[in-house]
Design a protein around this motif. Structure first.
Motif, PDB file in Angstrom:
ATOM      1  N   ILE A  99      66.749 -26.285 114.341  1.00 56.74           N
ATOM      2  CA  ILE A  99      68.313 -25.766 115.011  1.00 56.74           C
ATOM      3  C   ILE A  99      68.098 -25.882 116.486  1.00 56.74           C
ATOM      4  N   ASN A 103      70.982 -31.859 116.710  1.00 59.01           N
ATOM      5  CA  ASN A 103      72.273 -31.503 116.394  1.00 59.01           C
ATOM      6  C   ASN A 103      72.662 -32.131 115.130  1.00 59.01           C
ATOM      7  N   ARG A 107      74.403 -27.003 111.066  1.00 60.04           N
ATOM      8  CA  ARG A 107      73.601 -26.326 111.819  1.00 60.04           C
ATOM      9  C   ARG A 107      73.751 -24.705 111.934  1.00 60.04           C
ATOM     10  N   ASN A 108      75.308 -24.389 112.152  1.00 62.11           N
ATOM     11  CA  ASN A 108      75.393 -22.879 111.978  1.00 62.11           C
ATOM     12  C   ASN A 108      75.363 -22.323 110.750  1.00 62.11           C
ATOM     13  N   LEU A 109      75.592 -23.060 109.726  1.00 61.22           N
ATOM     14  CA  LEU A 109      75.640 -22.442 108.310  1.00 61.22           C
ATOM     15  C   LEU A 109      74.108 -22.240 108.253  1.00 61.22           C
ATOM     16  N   ILE A 111      71.899 -21.226 110.541  1.00 59.71           N
ATOM     17  CA  ILE A 111      71.439 -19.998 111.024  1.00 59.71           C
ATOM     18  C   ILE A 111      71.987 -18.917 110.272  1.00 59.71           C
ATOM     19  N   THR A 112      73.117 -19.066 109.948  1.00 60.53           N
ATOM     20  CA  THR A 112      73.594 -17.829 108.845  1.00 60.53           C
ATOM     21  C   THR A 112      73.003 -17.539 107.682  1.00 60.53           C
ATOM     22  N   ARG A 171      63.990 -16.228 113.567  1.00 61.20           N
ATOM     23  CA  ARG A 171      64.604 -15.560 114.553  1.00 61.20           C
ATOM     24  C   ARG A 171      63.968 -15.053 115.964  1.00 61.20           C
ATOM     25  N   GLN A 178      65.867 -22.671 121.963  1.00 66.21           N
ATOM     26  CA  GLN A 178      67.032 -23.140 122.592  1.00 66.21           C
ATOM     27  C   GLN A 178      67.153 -23.230 124.006  1.00 66.21           C
TER      28      GLN A 178
END
Lengths: 299, 362
Positions: A99, A103, A107-109, A111-112, A171, A178
């Protein structure tokens, strides 16, 4: 740099804050409220655990651990943590790496999804495993055919624990990785390092405190998890009981001294976790303080 | 080792960062890629290093006549200096510099003692011997940048690439460091390319300047060539401050209001609009009118500090602003006040007709 020095010489803001200076009773009220709350909900229960455990004396306390079922529960808890924590260390590190440094679509999925175990009730997590691997579940018939037991056996407990404790390491690492970006890794690659060397010499040392912090929290939860494990365990005494489940059984049998004695193990684990967590935080802060330290005068 | 870039293109989604770039960097030279931010200069540098890939099938990168497009970044043996240093924060200065030597495969790796000697030699070169055991966070920006340079040089790269090497430093350190870089280059002669948006830095340090804009190379030349003979208005205005004079072309002349300039024999079409470009130091300012080719203006601001005092003027005829730079002697002699009327005259003007230079100077 003159500005920075002047700022540092100023007294701490809370000492001279107008509210505190004019109305000291507000400060005292807030402090006593907080302390009162903590005493009622934290210190009293903690003390109660140890008082109850020692009610019939030290000998009775230690005798509680002489029970084969208790020993089996402790052993199972340790085995579960010994499998779940290293696996989640690797998974968490891999997920955080993917993550933070790459890129890609979805990627956002991802994280969720990593947060999912936090969002879902542990009991539901356990039920999902029953639904998947149970006798009436999707994979149940196939597992039965091959004589593999997942639900009401150790593998189910380990799987449920892995699921529930998955987010802790990832987490902790994602925001840090990042923020650090990937320039140092690029520098290492340009200098001729291969992927492994870059990981061991550059990436890992940069995240070691966050990683350790995540592992400590992950371990505490792996050993203390009740809900999900309770659903998949089947509560077979001496076989599929972890420490929290064993405590429940003892308590339900009105065996209070033993219940609290075993529970005191978890309490001690919690205290050790807090101590280790503070130590790691302190170390990590000391290192960030180093990097934020005002630079030496320009040459 | 020479570097040759042959028709390299790079697109990010729908954005074209580089359009068919061709470029040659001769062996041992120090070349600046100069341009405004977003012009593609850093992308080009990263493609040369192998940190980015050019568009598939778009062209070649040759190191000493050998195509390296398919080689990984580690195999290209380049030294790369990042804008924000990218020093390994958990390693000492010594370990940072030693890194490239320590990660070599066992059979190529030198002994501990040799590595130590090499690192100390480099630390002497960057004058940071005494800081070997400190951490990057304990160094100043200029010191960090020097460590980054030593780290890049440790493996004896054949090509040194620097991305805005002085961009994050304050003005004085930046000036010292770029002169130091020039001297260093004169000593070690490694083919070097550095990216900068600071024209002063490029003109002062580089052997060759490559001026880039919007993913294209606008001009390549020595600092004197690009400054004195800019290929187009972009290069002219990017390399320094500029005043614009709008005019029209007539037979054999161009007219900028009262100023008339003779045109060279190449005749552009008549009645075209032309733009004359004048550097502030080429504007002559006087109290009295000596010819009818002068323009009357009012002094609106005076910036007296610095080696070249600047005047901001407003033309009386069309109210356009003109900036003039004077020598200190002339500035003192004139002793102007804000609001005074003066006469200005361009001593030298470069005329472009529709973007093409008319090789002409007053």
């Amino acid at each position: 740099m003159a500005g920075t020095i002047a700022l540092r010489k100023q007294p701490l803001p809370d000492v001279t804050s107008p509210v505190g200076a004019q109305k000291p009773w507000i400060k005292w009220l807030l402090v006593s409220l907080t302390l009162g709350f903590l005493t009622l909900f934290l210190f009293v229960p903690l003390a109660a655990v140890f008082t109850e455990a020692l009610r019939k004396g030290i000998a009775a306390y230690f005798a509680s651990f002489n029970d084969p079922a208790a020993l089996a529960a402790i052993k199972l808890t340790l085995i579960t943590a010994a499998i779940a924590v290293p696996l989640n260390l690797v998974f968490g590190l891999a997920a955080a790496w993917a993550i933070a440094k790459f890129n890609f679509a979805g990627r956002n999925l991802l994280i969720t999804l990593i947060d999912l175990p936090f969002a879902v009730s542990p009991v539901i997590s356990g039920l999902i495993y029953v639904l998947l691997f149970g006798l009436q579940g999707w994979l149940g018939p196939w597992l039965a055919e091959h004589d593999l037991k997942v639900i009401f056996a150790v593998p189910g407990i380990v799987l449920a624990t892995i699921f529930v404790t998955f987010p802790f390491v990832a987490r902790e690492l994602i925001p840090l990785m990042q923020e650090q970006g990937s320039e140092e890794e690029q520098a290492a690659l340009v200098l001729g390092a291969n992927g492994w060397q870059t990981f061991w010499r550059v990436t890992l040392p940069n995240v070691k405190w966050a990683l350790l912090y995540g592992v400590i929290l992950c371990n505490a939860r792996a050993m203390g998890e009740f809900g999900a494990v309770s659903v998949v365990s089947g509560h077979i005494r001496g076989q599929t009981n972890t420490i929290p489940l064993h405590v429940e059984i003892l308590y339900n049998e009105y065996n209070f001294v033993a219940a609290f004695a075993v529970a005191s193990l978890l309490a001690i684990l919690a205290l050790l976790t807090l101590a280790a967590k503070s130590l790691v935080e302190w170390q990590a802060r000391r290192q960030t303080a180093d990097t934020l330290e005002p630079t030496a005068a320009e040459d | 080792m020479s570097i040759e870039v042959r028709s390299i293109s790079k697109t990010f989604g729908s954005f074209t960062a580089l359009h068919d770039i061709c470029l040659t960097v001769p062996n041992g030279e120090l070349v600046a890629l100069l341009g405004p931010s977003g012009c593609g200069k850093t992308t080009l540098l990263r493609i040369i290093a192998g940190l980015e890939q050019p568009d598939p099938g778009s062209g070649q990168i040759l190191f000493h006549d050998e195509d390296v497009v398919d080689r990984s970044v580690g195999e290209r043996q380049v030294g790369f200096v990042f804008q924000h240093y990218a020093l390994f924060r958990h390693m000492t200065v010594f370990d940072n510099v030693a890194f490239g030597l320590q990660v070599k495969p066992r059979r190529e790796r030198r002994s501990k003692g040799e590595i130590r000697d090499r690192v100390m030699e480099l630390l002497r070169l960057i004058q940071l011997e005494s800081q070997a055991s400190r951490f990057p966070s304990q160094l100043s920006g200029g010191q960090r940048q020097r460590v980054a340079l030593a780290r890049a040089l440790a493996t004896e790269p054949k090509v040194l690439l620097l991305d805005e090497p002085f961009g994050a430093l304050d003005a004085k350190v930046r000036m010292e460091l770029r002169r130091w870089l020039r001297r260093l280059h004169d000593e070690i002669h490694v083919t070097s390319v550095f990216v900068t948006h600071d024209q002063e830095e490029a003109l002062e340090v580089a052997d060759q300047v490559v001026v880039m804009n919007q993913g294209r190379v606008e001009q390549v030349g020595t600092p004197t060539e690009v400054y004195d003979h800019p290929a187009n208005p972009f290069v002219y205005s990017f390399l320094g401050n500029v005043n614009l004079f709008h005019g029209r072309i007539d037979v054999g002349h161009a007219h900028f209001d009262s100023i008339r300039v003779d045109l060279p024999p190449v005749r552009p079409a008549l009645d075209r609009t032309v733009v004359g470009y004048v550097r502030p130091h080429d504007i002559e300012v006087s109290r009295t009118c000596s010819s009818d080719e002068e323009i009357e203006a009012v002094v609106s601001h005076i910036h007296g500090a610095g080696g070249m005092p600047r005047l901001e003027l407003e033309r009386l005829d069309n109210h356009e602003r003109v900036e003039a730079e004077l020598t200190r002697d002339r500035f003192r002699e004139l002793a102007l006040q804000v609001g005074e009327r003066v006469f200005i005259r361009p001593k030298s003007m470069r005329v472009f007709v529709e973007g093409q230079p008319l090789d002409y100077q007053i």
